[in-house]
Design a protein around this motif. Structure first.
Motif, short mmCIF file in Angstrom:
data_model
loop_
_atom_site.label_atom_id
_atom_site.label_comp_id
_atom_site.label_asym_id
_atom_site.label_seq_id
_atom_site.Cartn_x
_atom_site.Cartn_y
_atom_site.Cartn_z
N SER A 325 -31.69 5.26 15.52
CA SER A 325 -33.06 5.37 16.03
C SER A 325 -33.34 6.76 16.58
O SER A 325 -34.42 7.31 16.38
CB SER A 325 -33.30 4.31 17.11
OG SER A 325 -32.45 4.52 18.23
N THR A 326 -32.36 7.33 17.26
CA THR A 326 -32.57 8.69 17.79
C THR A 326 -32.65 9.70 16.66
O THR A 326 -33.46 10.64 16.71
CB THR A 326 -31.44 9.07 18.76
OG1 THR A 326 -31.37 8.11 19.80
CG2 THR A 326 -31.70 10.45 19.37
N HIS A 327 -31.85 9.51 15.63
CA HIS A 327 -31.92 10.42 14.48
C HIS A 327 -33.29 10.35 13.84
O HIS A 327 -33.87 11.39 13.48
CB HIS A 327 -30.82 10.08 13.48
CG HIS A 327 -30.76 11.01 12.30
ND1 HIS A 327 -31.42 10.76 11.11
CD2 HIS A 327 -30.15 12.22 12.15
CE1 HIS A 327 -31.19 11.76 10.28
NE2 HIS A 327 -30.44 12.65 10.88
N ARG A 328 -33.83 9.14 13.69
CA ARG A 328 -35.17 9.00 13.13
C ARG A 328 -36.21 9.70 14.01
O ARG A 328 -37.11 10.38 13.51
CB ARG A 328 -35.53 7.52 12.98
CG ARG A 328 -34.84 6.81 11.84
CD ARG A 328 -35.51 5.47 11.54
NE ARG A 328 -35.50 4.58 12.70
CZ ARG A 328 -34.55 3.68 12.93
NH1 ARG A 328 -33.55 3.55 12.08
NH2 ARG A 328 -34.63 2.90 13.99
N SER A 329 -36.09 9.53 15.30
CA SER A 329 -37.06 10.12 16.22
C SER A 329 -37.02 11.64 16.19
O SER A 329 -38.05 12.31 16.16
CB SER A 329 -36.80 9.63 17.65
OG SER A 329 -36.97 8.23 17.74
#
Length: 435
Positions: A325-329
């Motif tokens: 999720s952090t990579h996507r953000s």
């Protein structure tokens, strides 16, 4: 990919806010001094020394980090190794003495842990402290991490960022089945070993042994051998021609997130070995058999202990999702400075960045009233002049920084003007304080 935006968030805000100032070092040394006075009042601790370790010694702590302290029992010149029952008895004595002395709260005795621990919260800024007995191995692990951080300053910054990010996503708590801080540091080491080109070598190239096995006999001799071995190998590695990785911290962090986005499925078959600097098949490693853990991150200094033994299978899925999720953000074209900060640091850190335009803001800190749950007030320069505080410890670590040089000179030099104190300077306060 909003790398420039991420660069700005990292370099001008987050690093400055989470990196300790002079006062943060001093208050922890004062806590050590407080505890030393209590220990001296307990008959069963006569002749013992009080020695910090963990992230404080490895210089991988943030302004809000806990403080780890070991009470080393007297054993002549030899390494002391009290049994678990004796450690439990001694920590019980210390618990009673702390209750009488005061100056702390939230006392908790974890007697049946693998390493018995006495926890408390100091009245000095509300810093949490973990006390153990005869934890020389923990001290040596801390020193090795310090020496590794001096090879490339990006390692120090990455560890601090990863710890804060992990707190946001609630995956930095061994009590709830997620990573402890040491495992997170090993993940960063592994990432720096496996990025292209590599920034750090396999740890066997720094210390080709098992420190847990080598801490025997005369303490001074054992410590000296370990330190000289690490120093000489780091010096050799620094002079060896090799490709230089010049990637900024933001890019390394995004790659870190991507690398471990499938850590839950990867961990079913492979374990992380920073000693060799590679993933290893669990079925091919007899030291890791039988497979009883959700993930195996071998402690390179205490092989074959699994530093991530507390991680549960259910929480490993949550951990992988945090990476994803952090990579996507961070790679979203719609990312904003505010969204990046919320993704990377807890609210108590983010509040210092939101006031960056207010009067009184300087170097990432906003001057506000102190309370046990908030950072202290800071005035003046980051490294104030004047005499150092009084002596805090009986034992003085014998670091010799002149033997260390950066493996990645160019990349490290890019991080010397952020406004916080660099590693050699941080060591200077340690020397002055302990003389």
């Amino acid at each position: 990919m909003p790398v420039k935006l991420l660069d700005c968030a990292f370099s001008s805000d987050i690093i400055k806010v989470i990196t300790p100032l002079h006062e943060d070092w001093v208050v922890r040394l004062e806590i050590v001094e407080d505890l030393r006075r209590v220990v001296e009042s307990v008959e069963n601790f006569r002749g013992a020394t009080v020695e910090p370790f963990g992230s404080f010694v490895s210089n991988l702590f943030t302004r809000w980090s806990d403080l780890d302290i070991s009470i080393e029992l007297p054993n002549g010149s030899h390494i002391s190794s009290a049994g678990k029952k004796r450690k439990q008895m001694l920590l019980g004595d210390l618990l009673r003495a702390l209750r009488i002395k005061g100056g702390c709260s939230s006392l908790q005795f974890i007697s049946h842990a693998r390493v018995p621990i006495l926890k408390f919260r100091s009245n000095r800024q509300g810093i949490s402290c973990d006390i153990s007995i005869d934890n020389l191995l923990g001290q040596m692990k801390s020193k090795v991490l310090l020496w590794i951080s001096m090879m490339d300053s990006r390692f120090h910054d990455m560890v601090l960022l990863v710890k804060e990010w992990a707190k946001v996503h609630k995956i930095n708590n061994s009590k709830t089945g997620t990573f402890n801080s040491y495992s997170l540091s090993l993940l960063v080491i592994f990432h720096f070993q496996t990025c292209i080109p590599a920034i750090l070598p396999p740890l066997k190239d720094i210390y080709p042994g098992n420190i847990a096995d080598d801490l025997r006999g005369v303490r001074a001799d054992a410590e000296k051998l370990i330190e000289e071995t690490c120093q000489n190998n780091i010096k050799f590695l620094s002079n060896r021609p090799r490709p230089i990785n010049r990637k900024p911290l933001s890019e390394l962090f995004i790659e870190f997130l991507e690398k471990f986005s499938d850590i839950n499925s990867k961990a079913e078959l492979e374990g992380i070995c920073t000693y060799n600097g590679q993933w290893e098949l669990i079925n091919n490693n007899t030291r890791w058999q039988p497979k009883t853990f959700a993930i195996f991150i071998e402690d390179p200094l205490e092989q074959p202990v699994n530093s991530a033994r507390s991680v549960s299978k259910g929480q490993l899925t949550k951990i992988a999702e945090a990476f994803k999720s952090t990579h996507r953000s961070l790679t979203s074209v719609n990312a904003s400075r505010g969204s990046l900060i919320r993704e990377l640091v807890p609210p108590h850190v983010a509040q210092f960045m939101r006031v960056s335009n207010n009067q009184g803001y300087s170097g990432g800190y906003y001057h506000q009233a102190i309370s046990p749950q908030t950072p202290p007030r800071h005035h003046g320069t980051i490294w104030p002049q004047g005499p150092m505080p009084s002596r805090a410890m009986v034992h003085r670590p014998q670091h010799s920084n002149r033997h260390f040089v950066h493996v990645n000179q160019e990349a490290s030099s890019n991080n010397t003007s952020r406004g916080h104190v660099q590693a050699p300077q941080r060591q200077q306060i340690w020397r002055q304080k302990t003389r």
